[in-house]
Enzyme design. Structure first.
Site, PDB file in Angstrom:
ATOM      1  CG  HIS A 113      42.786 -46.402  17.908  1.00 55.71           C
ATOM      2  ND1 HIS A 113      42.359 -46.772  16.654  1.00 55.71           N
ATOM      3  CD2 HIS A 113      42.999 -45.061  17.870  1.00 55.71           C
ATOM      4  CE1 HIS A 113      42.322 -45.696  15.878  1.00 55.71           C
ATOM      5  NE2 HIS A 113      42.695 -44.645  16.588  1.00 55.71           N
ATOM      6  CG  HIS A 122      40.924 -38.995  20.164  1.00 56.94           C
ATOM      7  ND1 HIS A 122      41.094 -40.242  19.600  1.00 56.94           N
ATOM      8  CD2 HIS A 122      40.291 -38.245  19.211  1.00 56.94           C
ATOM      9  CE1 HIS A 122      40.581 -40.252  18.366  1.00 56.94           C
ATOM     10  NE2 HIS A 122      40.097 -39.058  18.112  1.00 56.94           N
ATOM     11  CG  ASN A 137      47.208 -44.603  19.362  1.00 57.39           C
ATOM     12  OD1 ASN A 137      46.816 -43.524  19.787  1.00 57.39           O
ATOM     13  ND2 ASN A 137      46.478 -45.320  18.513  1.00 57.39           N
TER      14      ASN A 137
END
Length: 275
Positions: A77, A184, A49
């Site tokens: 991601h 996460h 992220n």
């Protein structure tokens, strides 16, 4: 004589999910001091992220390395920033989940040498409960361990939503992986421990970024999304920035963990460092 006394201790620092520019900036500011303070031989950071809150770019990866990070793990991601496809195959310090299908770009495990020359196997697996369908992380963890079985020190980033799935993985791999650190959820858990056969475990290492936020996102924006049911424009929070993670001490001859300690520090440098 302890492992510290005979020089067998390897100190691995794991930095929890680095969220956007605030996370990257606090990492650059504080990581050199953390490495020195804890005698860190190897630093791993989760960067899925880190580029605007979505994925990883080449420039952001270089910022990580310049800050003192030795290896980067990703997660669900991994592909949010499409530019990653231009460099992930060439950068052996970046690890994406190993249980992606065969032929997926990048690598699910790699070997990085610590500052004292000790080779460390770094692997990542993506959980399945409440996540997108993917290959079995348990079987993938077996396969990686078998593939790199000549090494002693194994570090796992276990990326998932469910606490039960992460804990089940830890018990299954106890004695094989030196450390299993969850990522996460962006919320640091208080269950760090060493299992009977020598595996250090924590359900989630936490987030490096703004903690006056909703897991890194602007509070008003996130709350409005939940209350209205209408997704709002993505905005990254900037206040109360912290580094969160864990420090794991491993006996590099046996691969067994000796100690696991939660790390949590604010963005400001200690007063002594401004002198």
């Amino acid at each position: 004589m302890s492992a510290d006394d005979n020089g067998n201790a390897l100190n691995i620092l794991f930095i929890g999910d680095v969220f956007g520019r605030p996370g990257r900036e606090v990492l650059a500011r504080r990581l050199p001091q953390l490495r020195s303070q804890h005698g860190v031989h190897l630093c791993i950071a989760n960067g899925e992220n880190s580029a605007g809150g979505k994925g990883l770019t080449y420039d952001v990866a270089q910022q990580f390395y310049d800050s003192g990070v030795d290896a980067i793990t990703l997660g669900n991601h991994s592909w949010d920033n499409r530019s990653i496809f231009s460099f992930i195959d060439h950068d052996k310090r970046i690890v994406r989940p190993a249980n992606y299908p065969e032929g997926t770009p990048g690598r699910g495990a790699t070997v990085v040498k610590a500052s004292d020359g000790t080779p460390v196997v770094i692997a990542q697996f993506l959980c399945r409960l409440f996540m997108n369908p993917i290959n079995c992380p348990f079987h993938a963890a077996d396969e990686v361990y078998d593939q790199y079985g000549s090494h002693k020190v194994f570090f796992m980033d276990l990326h998932g939503e469910s606490t039960s799935e992460k804990i089940a993985m830890a018990w299954r791999m106890d004695g094989r992986y030196s450390a299993i650190v969850g990522t996460h959820t962006h919320v640091q858990t208080a269950d760090e421990r060493i299992l009977p056969n020598g595996t250090a475990f924590i359900t989630d290492a936490g987030m490096t970024g703004s903690h006056d936020s909703v897991i890194g996102m602007d509070i008003d924006t996130a709350v409005t999304s939940f209350v209205s049911g209408i997704r709002q424009p993505f905005r990254i929070a900037k206040d109360n920035v912290k580094i969160m993670g864990v420090l794991v001490k491993v006996n590099k001859e046996t691969g067994c963990a000796i100690k696991i300690e939660r790390i949590q520090t604010n963005g400001a440098l200690p007063d002594t460092e401004h002198a």
